[in-house]
Enzyme design. Sequence first.
Site, mmCIF file in Angstrom:
data_model
loop_
_atom_site.group_PDB
_atom_site.id
_atom_site.type_symbol
_atom_site.label_atom_id
_atom_site.label_comp_id
_atom_site.label_asym_id
_atom_site.label_seq_id
_atom_site.Cartn_x
_atom_site.Cartn_y
_atom_site.Cartn_z
ATOM 1 N N HIS A 18 39.324 60.092 21.658
ATOM 2 C CA HIS A 18 40.735 59.782 21.860
ATOM 3 C C HIS A 18 41.481 61.067 22.181
ATOM 4 O O HIS A 18 40.912 62.159 22.129
ATOM 5 C CB HIS A 18 41.325 59.084 20.628
ATOM 6 C CG HIS A 18 41.245 59.876 19.363
ATOM 7 N ND1 HIS A 18 42.351 60.385 18.740
ATOM 8 C CD2 HIS A 18 40.173 60.271 18.630
ATOM 9 C CE1 HIS A 18 41.972 61.046 17.658
ATOM 10 N NE2 HIS A 18 40.664 60.987 17.574
ATOM 11 N N SER A 237 46.021 57.078 15.534
ATOM 12 C CA SER A 237 44.871 56.361 15.018
ATOM 13 C C SER A 237 44.258 55.510 16.115
ATOM 14 O O SER A 237 44.961 54.910 16.921
ATOM 15 C CB SER A 237 45.323 55.474 13.847
ATOM 16 O OG SER A 237 44.659 54.232 13.893
ATOM 17 N N LYS A 238 42.941 55.501 16.136
ATOM 18 C CA LYS A 238 42.259 54.732 17.166
ATOM 19 C C LYS A 238 42.570 53.248 17.022
ATOM 20 O O LYS A 238 42.563 52.495 17.978
ATOM 21 C CB LYS A 238 40.753 54.942 17.062
ATOM 22 C CG LYS A 238 40.347 56.380 17.322
ATOM 23 C CD LYS A 238 38.910 56.636 16.885
ATOM 24 C CE LYS A 238 38.677 58.138 16.765
ATOM 25 N NZ LYS A 238 37.385 58.458 16.162
ATOM 26 N N ARG A 239 42.806 52.835 15.813
ATOM 27 C CA ARG A 239 43.059 51.418 15.577
ATOM 28 C C ARG A 239 44.488 51.027 15.948
ATOM 29 O O ARG A 239 44.717 50.038 16.631
ATOM 30 C CB ARG A 239 42.815 51.079 14.099
ATOM 31 C CG ARG A 239 41.366 51.278 13.699
ATOM 32 C CD ARG A 239 41.108 50.669 12.337
ATOM 33 N NE ARG A 239 41.509 49.265 12.304
ATOM 34 C CZ ARG A 239 41.436 48.494 11.227
ATOM 35 N NH1 ARG A 239 40.991 48.997 10.106
ATOM 36 N NH2 ARG A 239 41.803 47.228 11.273
#
Length: 469
Positions: A18, A237-239
């Site tokens: 990311h 955050s990747k989420r």
Amino acid sequence: MSSRPRLRFAPSPTGYLHVGGARTVLFNWLYARRHGGEMLLRIEDTDTERNRPELTDNILEMIEWLGLGWDGEVVHQSDNLDSHRAAADKLLGAGRAYWCDCTPEQIQQRARERGGPPGYDGHCRDRGLGPGPGTALRFRTPDEGTTEFDDLVRGRVSFENRVLEDFVLVRANGTPTFLLANLVDDAEMGITHVVRGEEHVNGTPKYLLIGEALGLDHHPTFAHLPILVNEQRKKLSKRRDSVSVATFRDEGYLPEAMVNYMALLGWGPPDGVEIRPLEEIVALFDLADVTQSPAFFDVRKLQHFNAEYIRALDTEAFLDRVRPFLAHGVATEEVLRPIAPLVQERVRLLTEVEPMVDFLRDEAIAYDDASWQKHVAKHGDRAAAMLDAAVAALAAAPWDRDAIEAALHSAASEAGFVNPEGKVQMAKAQGPVRVAVTGRGVGPPLYESLVVLGRERTLARLKDARARL
RNA sequence: GCCCCCAUCGUCCAGUGGCCUAGGACGCCGCCCUUUCAAGGCGGUAACACGGGUUCGAAUCCCGUUGGGGGUGCCA
């Protein structure tokens, strides 16, 4: 420190690369380049439960796509388990580590009952446990003293050893944790500069303590970069946030634009010139100049950079870059090529090209309702008159840009698109024609587009639109 | 809770005691140019969190307050 610096980027294959990770790679890379050193790549894959090996490919691919790359072979931490175990044994033998069979639940419950701070309480410190099922190895942190280190970005940082809990070195399943493996590998690889995200600051005293207990002569320079945050000022955050580098690539961002932009997150050139070649950034970059506060990843500014980079491309390079984003391959390229410079100037993302030129390629076009209303329907009879006049004028005009302009100009005059001073209002007059021919109210310059479209299709579309009125 | 860190325009950076009536960039607003949209030109909006010190003089140094973030995992 006369030797060449050796840095490393050490991602774990638990997620796609990311932008936060990419920025970390970049700063490592920049520093290595700036000081004639090297940047290695080490995949931290000791957590067999969470690893997703296929993600390693994504990480490698994205670093290459960004044009950064790494030095030497990619190192997999899991290949060095023997060293990690040897280090663990040494620590155990020296009394600096001990076995613990407490479950996370027990630890939490004790903390609750104690009413004190959460975290491990050293319950097994002196129980003399041996290895066994459900038993992990913990590091015995010193009860007093302080552990300090100098950080290139933050200056001197100090921790009191007594606030450091006895952390796990080896999991019950026998695999080493990040804390142990990270230090052991850095030492073995001769890493001189540890450049990573700010989230690792608190783990640094543990890193130092293990190294010291192991008797290693490993004293890297640290640099903890400010984290990247979202609009809520929370760590990316990747989420939560859509920040995968691959996504940016797929959306039509140029890697050089992204690299240029990311270099400005936590750093700025002394002369204030933001958009510039990577080589110049390398020459100017220094970790000591990195900011200490979190940076917001501003996609709008990134887009501006991307547009600048797209515009700076020469036509052939531009065509090469957009090609993967064009539908119907050659057919699209043929209609795009003649007006490429005009399109180039109007897009921020490579993905914006296709929808801007598809009307030149496709046989049938779809009218955008809002555009039809605003540029055609709203003008009623004048729009109809303009369409008729355009058909007549264009049917007779030589098919080149200037002749088309002249034809539409007289058509506009004929249709009554003239202001009180007698000046032709082409801005308004071109509306019906544009919508009739492209289906939309905005797009590349009209005259040049018509040249590409050809007389037949132009006239046919004008008539089709006229018939709708 | 405890530990660590941070604090200049909405955002990213500049500023390291006087050059600051705080500069640049993105965004936003206005004007110009103009066949739409862009691009380009010109102009504008907008910040030193607060309170104490130190000093002849603080955005810059110190302390505190407040606010924000990170960590506190048998994740990394």
